[in-house]
Write a protein that holds these residues in place. Sequence first.
Motif, short mmCIF file in Angstrom:
data_model
loop_
_atom_site.label_atom_id
_atom_site.label_comp_id
_atom_site.label_asym_id
_atom_site.label_seq_id
_atom_site.Cartn_x
_atom_site.Cartn_y
_atom_site.Cartn_z
N VAL A 1 0.83 -1.20 0.00
CA VAL A 1 0.00 0.00 0.00
C VAL A 1 0.87 1.26 0.00
O VAL A 1 1.97 1.27 0.53
CB VAL A 1 -0.95 -0.01 1.22
CG1 VAL A 1 -0.16 0.08 2.53
CG2 VAL A 1 -1.99 1.08 1.14
N GLU A 2 0.35 2.33 -0.63
CA GLU A 2 1.10 3.57 -0.77
C GLU A 2 1.04 4.40 0.52
O GLU A 2 0.48 5.50 0.55
CB GLU A 2 0.58 4.38 -1.96
CG GLU A 2 0.89 3.77 -3.31
CD GLU A 2 2.38 3.85 -3.63
OE1 GLU A 2 2.85 4.89 -4.09
OE2 GLU A 2 3.09 2.84 -3.39
N LEU B 1 -8.62 4.84 -16.98
CA LEU B 1 -7.36 4.40 -16.40
C LEU B 1 -7.39 4.47 -14.88
O LEU B 1 -6.90 3.56 -14.19
CB LEU B 1 -6.21 5.23 -16.95
CG LEU B 1 -4.80 4.84 -16.49
CD1 LEU B 1 -4.50 3.39 -16.85
CD2 LEU B 1 -3.76 5.77 -17.09
N MET B 2 -7.98 5.53 -14.33
CA MET B 2 -8.09 5.62 -12.87
C MET B 2 -8.92 4.46 -12.32
O MET B 2 -8.60 3.90 -11.27
CB MET B 2 -8.71 6.97 -12.47
CG MET B 2 -7.74 8.13 -12.52
SD MET B 2 -8.47 9.66 -11.85
CE MET B 2 -9.28 10.30 -13.32
N ILE C 1 -5.53 4.64 -5.25
CA ILE C 1 -4.09 4.78 -5.47
C ILE C 1 -3.74 6.23 -5.75
O ILE C 1 -2.82 6.81 -5.15
CB ILE C 1 -3.61 3.87 -6.61
CG1 ILE C 1 -3.95 2.40 -6.33
CG2 ILE C 1 -2.11 4.05 -6.85
CD1 ILE C 1 -3.30 1.86 -5.07
N GLY C 2 -4.48 6.85 -6.68
CA GLY C 2 -4.25 8.25 -6.99
C GLY C 2 -4.54 9.16 -5.80
O GLY C 2 -3.83 10.15 -5.58
N TYR C 3 -5.56 8.80 -5.04
CA TYR C 3 -5.93 9.58 -3.86
C TYR C 3 -4.79 9.58 -2.84
O TYR C 3 -4.38 10.63 -2.33
CB TYR C 3 -7.19 8.99 -3.24
CG TYR C 3 -7.60 9.59 -1.92
CD1 TYR C 3 -8.32 10.78 -1.88
CD2 TYR C 3 -7.28 8.97 -0.71
CE1 TYR C 3 -8.69 11.35 -0.66
CE2 TYR C 3 -7.65 9.53 0.51
CZ TYR C 3 -8.36 10.71 0.53
OH TYR C 3 -8.72 11.27 1.73
N PRO D 1 -6.05 15.91 -3.10
CA PRO D 1 -6.98 15.18 -3.96
C PRO D 1 -8.19 16.05 -4.29
O PRO D 1 -8.63 16.85 -3.45
CB PRO D 1 -7.37 13.96 -3.12
CG PRO D 1 -6.32 13.84 -2.08
CD PRO D 1 -5.83 15.24 -1.81
N SER D 2 -8.74 15.90 -5.47
CA SER D 2 -9.90 16.70 -5.86
C SER D 2 -11.13 16.31 -5.05
O SER D 2 -11.19 15.23 -4.44
CB SER D 2 -10.20 16.50 -7.35
OG SER D 2 -10.76 15.21 -7.56
#
Length: 302
Positions: free
Chosen positions: A92-93, A233-234, A241-243, A260-261
């Motif tokens: 995990v990131e 892709l997200m 992951i992007g968050y 994050p948006s």
Amino acid sequence: MTLNHVVVVGAGAMGSQIGMVCALAGLSATVTDIAAPALARAETGLRSRLSRDIEKGRRTAAEVAAAFGRLTFSTDLAAAASTADYVIEAAVEKLDVKRALFADLDRYAPPHAILATNSSSIVSSRIADATGRPEKVCNLHFFNPALIMTCVEVVRGPATSDLTVETSIAFVERLGKTPVVLNREIPGFVANRILNAVRDEAIYLLENEIASVADIDTACRTALGYPMGPFELMDLTGIDIGYLTKQDRFAQTGDPSDRPSSSVTALVERGELGRKTGKGWYSYDQAGIKTPRPTGEVRVTS
């Protein structure tokens, strides 16, 4: 340096596929995870994916059987790492998790073993000092899906030795992949920094009611030649992951533009993380077929 045994830490989509890439290249590989069910899902998913490759003539049954013979799954990280020549962390990131893992790996793995992280957001200099071998720590970043994508970014940290970089380049080439070498680390590296700029602009267009998710993806595919749009892709890689990447970037910079948006945050808080949960920017049926969601379900204005 001769590489015989590769250990991958983390049995998610990336970790499991990286393990299979190593096995297909003739290496002994072990995929580890703290959760036995995750390992079972990883093996089932790989067998299903490779069976489709056989059916489509992409691989032979003998090639796949031989690869599975070289690939093992284990919850015992200490035992697996004890014979590792190269370790790839794909957990995990979260920085604290990675630092704890690398401290453990430093104790478990032989002194010659290289310890790499697959992370594209957490650079190795933030992890290397958790070990007693910072010269053998680097980023080795595969792209999803690892079984198909050929690019692998090899990223040198401030303490990374020339031998570690050279060995990593040779390892990537042995896997049949194309190494891209970064001589100085930067969060996001090359490909994802460009990709993230596209993703952020796509979310801006959505949140400002300029176009829908489906139309933005269509524009990227049909005008720019992308194999899939940024929202598709997200959903594939996991919205979480992007968050988490954005959260980590904001923690480093304090720049509000790195948060994050609103729309991404809302999806993550609802547990709508993309294909793996059946809902993200799109909805997915059991066969994985996607349908657009009403814009009001996914767009949150800032």
